[in-house]
Design an enzyme around this catalytic site. Structure first.
Site, PDB file in Angstrom:
ATOM      1  N   GLU A  22     -67.918 -60.706  86.234  1.00  0.00           N
ATOM      2  CA  GLU A  22     -66.682 -60.145  85.686  1.00  0.00           C
ATOM      3  C   GLU A  22     -66.235 -60.592  84.492  1.00  0.00           C
ATOM      4  O   GLU A  22     -66.438 -61.556  83.869  1.00  0.00           O
ATOM      5  CB  GLU A  22     -65.632 -60.941  86.722  1.00  0.00           C
ATOM      6  CG  GLU A  22     -64.450 -59.964  87.464  1.00  0.00           C
ATOM      7  CD  GLU A  22     -65.261 -58.798  88.234  1.00  0.00           C
ATOM      8  OE1 GLU A  22     -65.360 -57.602  87.650  1.00  0.00           O
ATOM      9  OE2 GLU A  22     -65.664 -59.065  89.516  1.00  0.00           O
ATOM     10  N   SER A  32     -52.645 -33.882  91.546  1.00  0.00           N
ATOM     11  CA  SER A  32     -53.251 -35.114  92.218  1.00  0.00           C
ATOM     12  C   SER A  32     -52.299 -35.002  93.610  1.00  0.00           C
ATOM     13  O   SER A  32     -51.244 -35.065  93.591  1.00  0.00           O
ATOM     14  CB  SER A  32     -53.086 -36.391  91.824  1.00  0.00           C
ATOM     15  OG  SER A  32     -53.321 -37.382  92.615  1.00  0.00           O
ATOM     16  N   GLY A  62     -58.431 -53.018  91.896  1.00  0.00           N
ATOM     17  CA  GLY A  62     -59.553 -53.728  91.646  1.00  0.00           C
ATOM     18  C   GLY A  62     -60.886 -52.808  92.241  1.00  0.00           C
ATOM     19  O   GLY A  62     -61.859 -53.374  92.000  1.00  0.00           O
ATOM     20  N   SER A  74     -60.227 -47.073  91.031  1.00  0.00           N
ATOM     21  CA  SER A  74     -59.414 -45.656  91.372  1.00  0.00           C
ATOM     22  C   SER A  74     -59.441 -44.937  89.954  1.00  0.00           C
ATOM     23  O   SER A  74     -59.680 -43.730  89.654  1.00  0.00           O
ATOM     24  CB  SER A  74     -58.078 -45.665  91.792  1.00  0.00           C
ATOM     25  OG  SER A  74     -57.316 -46.189  90.971  1.00  0.00           O
ATOM     26  N   ASP A  79     -67.291 -49.957  85.157  1.00  0.00           N
ATOM     27  CA  ASP A  79     -66.541 -49.048  86.052  1.00  0.00           C
ATOM     28  C   ASP A  79     -66.956 -47.681  85.919  1.00  0.00           C
ATOM     29  O   ASP A  79     -67.423 -46.772  86.813  1.00  0.00           O
ATOM     30  CB  ASP A  79     -65.085 -48.922  86.172  1.00  0.00           C
ATOM     31  CG  ASP A  79     -64.604 -50.283  86.327  1.00  0.00           C
ATOM     32  OD1 ASP A  79     -65.170 -51.274  86.594  1.00  0.00           O
ATOM     33  OD2 ASP A  79     -63.163 -50.451  86.098  1.00  0.00           O
TER      34      ASP A  79
HETATM   35  P1  ADP Z   1     -57.862 -49.465  89.593  1.00  0.00           P
HETATM   36  O1  ADP Z   1     -58.898 -48.813  88.626  1.00  0.00           O
HETATM   37  O2  ADP Z   1     -58.360 -50.821  89.984  1.00  0.00           O
HETATM   38  O3  ADP Z   1     -57.564 -48.786  90.856  1.00  0.00           O
HETATM   39  P2  ADP Z   1     -56.068 -49.217  87.582  1.00  0.00           P
HETATM   40  O4  ADP Z   1     -54.753 -49.866  87.177  1.00  0.00           O
HETATM   41  O5  ADP Z   1     -57.131 -49.449  86.304  1.00  0.00           O
HETATM   42  O6  ADP Z   1     -56.387 -49.670  88.898  1.00  0.00           O
HETATM   43  O7  ADP Z   1     -55.854 -47.719  87.590  1.00  0.00           O
HETATM   44  C1  ADP Z   1     -54.989 -47.197  88.326  1.00  0.00           C
HETATM   45  C2  ADP Z   1     -54.194 -46.029  87.844  1.00  0.00           C
HETATM   46  O8  ADP Z   1     -54.986 -44.782  87.774  1.00  0.00           O
HETATM   47  C3  ADP Z   1     -52.911 -45.601  88.678  1.00  0.00           C
HETATM   48  O9  ADP Z   1     -51.846 -46.086  88.438  1.00  0.00           O
HETATM   49  C4  ADP Z   1     -52.852 -44.048  88.428  1.00  0.00           C
HETATM   50  O10 ADP Z   1     -52.187 -43.917  86.971  1.00  0.00           O
HETATM   51  C5  ADP Z   1     -54.209 -43.671  88.025  1.00  0.00           C
HETATM   52  N1  ADP Z   1     -54.908 -43.080  89.334  1.00  0.00           N
HETATM   53  C6  ADP Z   1     -55.999 -43.383  89.976  1.00  0.00           C
HETATM   54  N2  ADP Z   1     -56.464 -42.667  90.833  1.00  0.00           N
HETATM   55  C7  ADP Z   1     -55.397 -41.576  91.063  1.00  0.00           C
HETATM   56  C8  ADP Z   1     -55.071 -40.257  91.645  1.00  0.00           C
HETATM   57  N3  ADP Z   1     -56.038 -39.824  92.661  1.00  0.00           N
HETATM   58  N4  ADP Z   1     -53.971 -39.464  91.332  1.00  0.00           N
HETATM   59  C9  ADP Z   1     -53.134 -39.874  90.360  1.00  0.00           C
HETATM   60  N5  ADP Z   1     -53.491 -41.130  89.638  1.00  0.00           N
HETATM   61  C10 ADP Z   1     -54.505 -41.788  89.813  1.00  0.00           C
HETATM   62 MG    MG Z   2     -59.087 -49.349  86.907  1.00  0.00          MG
END
Ligand code: ADP
Ligand code: MG
Length: 385
Positions: free
Chosen positions: A33, A67, A123, A126, A171
């Site tokens: 990590e 989205s 985490g 996404s 990632d």
């Molecule tokens: P993680 O990557 O751990 O899930 P992050 O804070 O790095 O958390 O990313 C999350 C952000 O990515 C959300 O707040 C949003 O802005 C964006 N995001 C991710 N997936 C989507 C989606 N399917 N639709 C819209 N925004 C998204």
């Molecule tokens: Mg992220």
């Protein structure tokens, strides 16, 4: 209806034309990590949770995206004089479009509908899944071949320079290059990935703490600064080191006095974590799950005490997980300050593990953890049923 048909149908609710379908997975990191931005080693696996996209080429140079996760729509003119980040979810998508063009990939306009099953902000990345699926779609629609390593780098650049999150390459790399049934040991300096088999006697189980502390992004960038400070100060004694990757534990101990206590502990996490990843890869190759589990536990202690990126709820969840029957090891996974815990659990004990952890965590914190066992999947590509 198959998932791909459902997505195609939703696309036609909003856009016209015959879409092509793409997918890019989220990931769980087994060990390693915050080592990626120190030129070090990581060991993630791609998840079956993924971002899907239906996308059709347009005749103009507008990128229009919707989205289904937040029910929002936005558009970007690729020919605009300037592209300014908007400070919201669109930066992840449009940042990739902007960086692709900057890298010389001429793009066509596109209509894109995104739907992701990766839990957002937990985490499990996404953000990389969104970047990579958009990048894959834009490249494909414009008729470019997709080089997965190059796409990963461009998506990382989008997150670094357009979103403003100074993440490493992990990632995006695993979302592009995951291999079904395997974790990937990635050397983040050479960008070589080697597959590591997950012994069928064990399952990877992910438990979500259901908390996310807002300071995460600022603290992430601050940790990165501490590592850079460590390298700068250690250079006086060690000569031309480029990153903490180049520092051994002995080097660090001998030069402890050159560093403040905080910088020393940040560096100690990275240096020892790199060693743990290398040992963990050997352990998995030899099907030595006990050693692998001990390294996971040690990794958590190092994140908690030296790197200080855990939090109370996650520590409780890790303690509960580590105390279960059949568990080899457990640790926080992802950037920190909340999010998910990953555990390696004997296959026969997984059901009881999930039930007991959920009950004990609810009792201790009032939160109901979402827990699932994973089977690693392939990296990004066309979406097929
Ligand atoms: P993680 O990557 O751990 O899930 P992050 O804070 O790095 O958390 O990313 C999350 C952000 O990515 C959300 O707040 C949003 O802005 C964006 N995001 C991710 N997936 C989507 C989606 N399917 N639709 C819209 N925004 C998204
Ligand atoms: Mg992220």
């Amino acid at each position: 209806m198959a998932a791909s048909e459902a997505l195609r149908a939703r696309f036609l609710d909003y856009f016209q034309g015959e879409p092509q379908l793409f997918r890019a997975p989220g990931r769980v990191n087994l060990i390693g990590e915050h080592t990626d931005y120190n030129d070090g080693f990581v060991m993630p696996a791609a998840l079956e949770y993924q971002a899907d996209a239906a996308a059709a080429r347009r005749a103009d140079r507008m990128v229009r995206i919707r989205s289904l996760n937040n029910d929002k729509f936005a558009e970007l003119d690729l020919d605009a004089d300037e592209h300014t980040p908007r400070g919201d979810w669109t930066d992840y998508a449009f940042g990739v479009a902007v960086m692709l063009e900057r890298a010389g990939k001429h793009l066509a306009g596109a209509d894109i509908l995104v739907s992701s099953s990766v839990p957002v902000g937990s985490g499990l990345s996404s953000s990389a899944a969104l970047e990579v699926v958009v990048g894959y779609a834009l490249l494909s629609l414009a008729g470019h071949d997709v080089d997965p390593v190059e796409l990963a780098k461009i998506c990382q650049q989008a997150e670094n320079d357009y979103v403003g999150m100074r993440c490493g390459i992990m990632d995006q790399f695993i979302s592009c290059n995951g291999v079904e049934g395997h974790a990937l040991m990635i050397d983040c300096r050479t960008l070589q990935g080697s597959t590591v088999p997950i012994d069928h006697k064990a399952r990877i189980v992910v438990a979500n703490s259901m908390v996310h502390h807002a300071l995460a992004d600022g603290e992430y960038n601050r940790r990165r600064q501490s590592c850079e400070e460590g390298v700068r100060l250690l250079r006086t004694a060690l000569g031309e080191i480029r990153a903490l990757r180049d520092v051994s534990f002995e080097d660090l101990e001998e030069n402890r006095d050159a560093l403040s206590d905080v910088t020393y502990r940040r560096c100690r996490h990275i240096v020892t974590e790199n060693e743990r990843v290398l040992q963990a890869a050997d352990a998995l190759q030899n099907a030595d799950l006990e050693t692998f589990g001990r390294l996971m536990n040690a990794s958590h202690a190092s994140m908690r005490d030296d790197y200080e990126i855990s939090c109370e709820e996650v520590d409780i969840l890790v303690d509960i997980a580590q105390a279960q029957k059949g568990v080899y090891g457990a640790r926080m996974t992802g950037g920190g300050f909340g999010g998910c815990v990953v555990a390696l659990v004997a296959a026969g004990d997984v059901e009881a593990f999930m039930e007991n952890v959920r009950a004990a965590y609810r009792e201790a914190t009032g939160h109901t953890s979402e827990i699932f066992a994973c089977a690693p999947k392939d990296g990004a590509g066309p979406l097929r049923d």
